[in-house]
Design a protein around this motif. Structure first.
Motif, mmCIF file in Angstrom:
data_model
loop_
_atom_site.group_PDB
_atom_site.id
_atom_site.type_symbol
_atom_site.label_atom_id
_atom_site.label_comp_id
_atom_site.label_asym_id
_atom_site.label_seq_id
_atom_site.Cartn_x
_atom_site.Cartn_y
_atom_site.Cartn_z
ATOM 1 N N GLN A 359 0.834 -1.200 0.000
ATOM 2 C CA GLN A 359 0.000 0.000 0.000
ATOM 3 C C GLN A 359 0.873 1.255 0.000
ATOM 4 O O GLN A 359 0.527 2.274 -0.580
ATOM 5 C CB GLN A 359 -0.940 -0.006 1.206
ATOM 6 C CG GLN A 359 -2.208 0.795 0.946
ATOM 7 C CD GLN A 359 -3.200 0.732 2.089
ATOM 8 O OE1 GLN A 359 -3.250 -0.253 2.825
ATOM 9 N NE2 GLN A 359 -3.987 1.763 2.248
ATOM 10 N N VAL A 362 1.812 1.607 -3.448
ATOM 11 C CA VAL A 362 0.617 1.990 -4.197
ATOM 12 C C VAL A 362 0.366 3.490 -4.087
ATOM 13 O O VAL A 362 -0.192 4.107 -4.987
ATOM 14 C CB VAL A 362 -0.575 1.170 -3.648
ATOM 15 C CG1 VAL A 362 -1.873 1.877 -3.876
ATOM 16 C CG2 VAL A 362 -0.616 -0.199 -4.287
ATOM 17 N N SER A 363 0.816 4.099 -2.990
ATOM 18 C CA SER A 363 0.580 5.531 -2.824
ATOM 19 C C SER A 363 1.448 6.355 -3.772
ATOM 20 O O SER A 363 1.358 7.568 -3.781
ATOM 21 C CB SER A 363 0.803 5.951 -1.377
ATOM 22 O OG SER A 363 2.173 5.970 -1.084
ATOM 23 N N ALA A 366 -0.412 3.004 -8.470
ATOM 24 C CA ALA A 366 -1.282 1.870 -8.150
ATOM 25 C C ALA A 366 -0.822 0.603 -8.854
ATOM 26 O O ALA A 366 -0.759 -0.463 -8.260
ATOM 27 C CB ALA A 366 -2.719 2.195 -8.533
#
Lengths: 512, 161
Positions: A359, A362-363, A366
């Motif tokens: 995550q 992903v920030s 994505a």
């Protein structure tokens, strides 16, 4: 007035309990070498074990019991999971209420749910550590290459089970973590959009739809996740586990160093007496078994009967794992937030902890964090046994070219690179902050995730050249990725607050 | 038995393609192709013909007091409707990064999940979002506006009554 027939009936009746036991355990008490063997191969649940086990295998430092701990945690989740299914209703809102019932109304329900949650976490930790053990002892080498791949399948299935279970409580935490997860499945659109082909080629959208069964996260998605969680993935896991265990036997037990026999201390007096003569050649099966069978030229001198030595060890690991799960379940409740609200995201919305490293990536992008990097890692891990064809150091901790030295150096490089790039990105932002009109494809290609993976890759290739060994490169790369995983997971878990902003402590989070 | 060249085929001669082999191969292939088509057919199952979700189109009546640049969020919809001098327009509040619902404010939109920011017109101003927020099709009606979440229009499209 008793007839002989009646007498016989009475004596049979008296003998019945003992005879039932005798017929159930036909080999009798496992007190001799022969009965210890028949005890194992005459029992459907035990016969996956070999009847004798090498003493090297039983040393605690060989495996640390991690594979067994994973199995034990799985069995615990299986039992508690079935119990939870008595009350759980897989429909939005009803699902949340049924979890509340389990928590507040059902006797021991809360405890069972806590155990289920904790055992699932223990299983994820244990399976990762087990993989690290197999890697660092070079146990993936011939003839165990394919079992390493099966193991990766088990890792992926374990993570899948955890992820699908995360949605079932249908609370805010679940709803928004799965919204993010489902959109990660859709993230190939980041690339197809950037090159403008989404209208006729949209694998991302198809993946998301397959997962959710609808455009939005609703009842269709919940029943799909439920089905995956209680039926499809557990069956897949059991199938893969069976193959995994069976192949351990077929590959000649656990990997051990060539000189294991000489390095073992003399057996203690209490050990069961051992054979003396090694068979010089194999007899049966020679026509259909490829190569030498495991026993040729190797005496069973250093083996002990699995019953009881191996089973005591297994029982110990099982009980220890159960103890850990129960203790954690007693001190800490599984979280349950408010009922899912599709209009207001949880802030911050965090996935299960083992996905928070992804995550974090992903920030930035994505697609790279959710699909690109995991695919690279899986492909890299899967290739290891086929690229490292050396044989020095098999069965040794940190064995092979480079050895512990490379691992220590890789720890520094791995932690250093991950911390450096994260510090930079947190302090100075990333491309979009400096140059608003930057094309998305540029950010997809150049972001902390890809740069970190590239740095690790280059370092590992340098190791291969320097030590002239693929094993040295693999040691470096695996250690680096482990470091990166730890750094990113820690940042995602402890240092990211509302709006995914960096905070040193949750006490600094703004009030809202 | 001696075989004279040119003589009729004997009962004992091997068949060119043995009958049993032919039957075996034929059944194998037909079973295989039946399986394949069954598999292809059942791959349609996960996608229902009608998706179970609320309708994408809805009517909205804007309150008279709505100021210029102020967002009106209809209940249970991830849409922000605005009114200014040029007309009415609707912007989807679903973040183009990973689908969280963004919060409309004075300076644009803010995503709580990974910190994406959008300008009042939906253009990305910060963070991981790869695309601007979608503008949705608005059709004026009798004192109300019909918004369709399923249809996007180019940014800047505004409608008047």
């Amino acid at each position: 007035m008793s007839t002989p027939a009646l007498e016989e009936l009475k004596s049979n009746l008296r003998a019945a309990p003992k005879r039932i036991l005798d017929t159930a355990f036909r080999s009798g008490k496992p007190s001799t070498d022969r009965t210890r063997s028949t005890f194992i191969f005459g029992n459907v649940f035990l016969h996956l074990h070999s009847t004798r086990v090498h003493r090297w295998t039983l040393r605690w430092s060989t495996t640390l019991g991690l594979g067994l701990a994973t199995t034990a945690a799985f069995l615990i989740t299986l039992i508690t999971g079935v119990l939870l299914m008595f009350y759980y209703k897989p429909y939005p809102d009803a699902a949340y209420q049924s979890i509340k019932d389990i928590h507040f109304v059902v006797p021991t329900g809360r405890f069972m749910r806590n155990i289920h949650r904790w055992a699932a976490n223990v299983m994820v930790v244990a399976v990762i550590l087990h993989m690290a053990r197999a890697f660092y002892t070079a146990s993936y080498r011939k003839p165990r290459e394919f079992n390493w791949l099966i193991g990766m399948g088990l890792l992926a299935t374990t993570l899948g089970l955890s992820f699908t279970g995360y949605l079932l409580p249908w609370d805010q935490l679940a709803y928004w973590a799965i919204t993010i997860g489902a959109n990660i499945a859709q993230s190939p659109r980041e690339v197809t959009d950037a090159i403008g082909i989404t209208d006729w080629f949209d694998p991302g959208g198809a993946q998301r739809f397959l997962l959710l069964g609808s455009d939005t996260l609703g009842p269709e998605a919940l029943i799909r996740f439920y089905l995956l969680h209680v039926m499809i993935l557990p069956l897949a896991l059991v199938a893969l586990m069976s193959v995994h265990f069976w192949r351990i036997r077929k590959d000649g037990g656990l990997a051990r160093p060539a000189g294991a026999d000489e390095r073992l201390p003399d057996p203690a007096g209490a050990m069961y007496p051992v054979f003396t003569q090694a068979p010089a050649k194999t007899y049966s099966l020679a026509a259909i078994v490829k190569g030498r069978t495991a026993a040729v030229g190797q005496g069973p001198e250093n083996t002990v009967p699995s019953m009881p030595h191996l089973f005591y060890a297994e029982l110990g690991v099982f009980m220890l794992t159960t103890l850990v799960c129960l203790a954690l379940a007693l001190v800490s409740d599984a979280p349950l937030k408010e009922l899912a609200n599709p209009n207001v995201p949880e802030n911050p919305a965090k996935a299960p902890w083992y996905f928070l490293g992804l995550q974090e990536l992903v920030s930035f992008s994505a697609f790279v964090g959710g699909i690109g990097i995991p695919m690279i890692v899986l492909a890299g891990l899967g290739l290891i046994p086929y690229l490292d064809r050396e044989d020095s150091g098999t069965g040794e901790w940190f064995g092979g070219s480079g050895g512990p030295g490379v691992v220590k150096q890789a720890l520094v490089v791995g932690f250093g690179a991950a911390l450096a790039i994260e510090t930079f990105a947190i302090r100075f932002g990333w491309i979009r902050e400096w140059y608003l009109a930057a094309p998305q494809l540029l950010i997809t290609i150049l972001n902390p995730g890809t740069l970190l993976a590239a740095a690790y890759g280059i370092y590992s290739v340098w190791l291969v050249k320097r030590h002239r060994s693929a094993r040295a490169g693999a040691l470096g790369l695996f250690t680096c990725f482990l470091c990166g995983f730890l750094v990113l997971t820690a940042i995602g878990t402890y240092f990211r607050g509302p709006n995914w902003v960096f905070y040193w402590s949750p006490s600094d989070w703004p009030r809202h | 038995m001696t075989v004279v060249p040119g003589s009729p085929r004997s009962r004992l001669d091997p068949e060119p393609l043995p009958r049993r082999d032919w039957l075996g191969l034929a059944s194998l292939w037909s079973a295989g192709s039946a399986m394949l088509f069954a598999l292809l057919g059942s791959m349609r199952l996960p996608k229902a013909a009608i998706v179970a979700a609320q309708s994408k189109g809805f009517d909205v009546a804007l309150p008279e007091s709505l100021r210029i640049g102020e967002a009106f969020v209809p209940p249970n919809r991830a849409v922000a409707v605005f009114r200014d001098a040029e007309g009415v327009y609707a912007i989807s509040t679903i973040c183009t990064h990973l689908g969280c619902v963004v919060k409309p404010g004075a300076e644009g939109f803010e995503c709580p999940c990974h910190g994406s920011r959008f300008k009042p017109d939906g253009a990305v101003s910060r963070g991981p979002a790869p695309r601007p927020l979608a503008w949705l099709k608005v059709t004026p009606g009798d004192g109300i506006f019909h918004v369709d979440e399923g249809k996007t229009v180019p940014p800047g499209t505004k409608v008047t009554v």
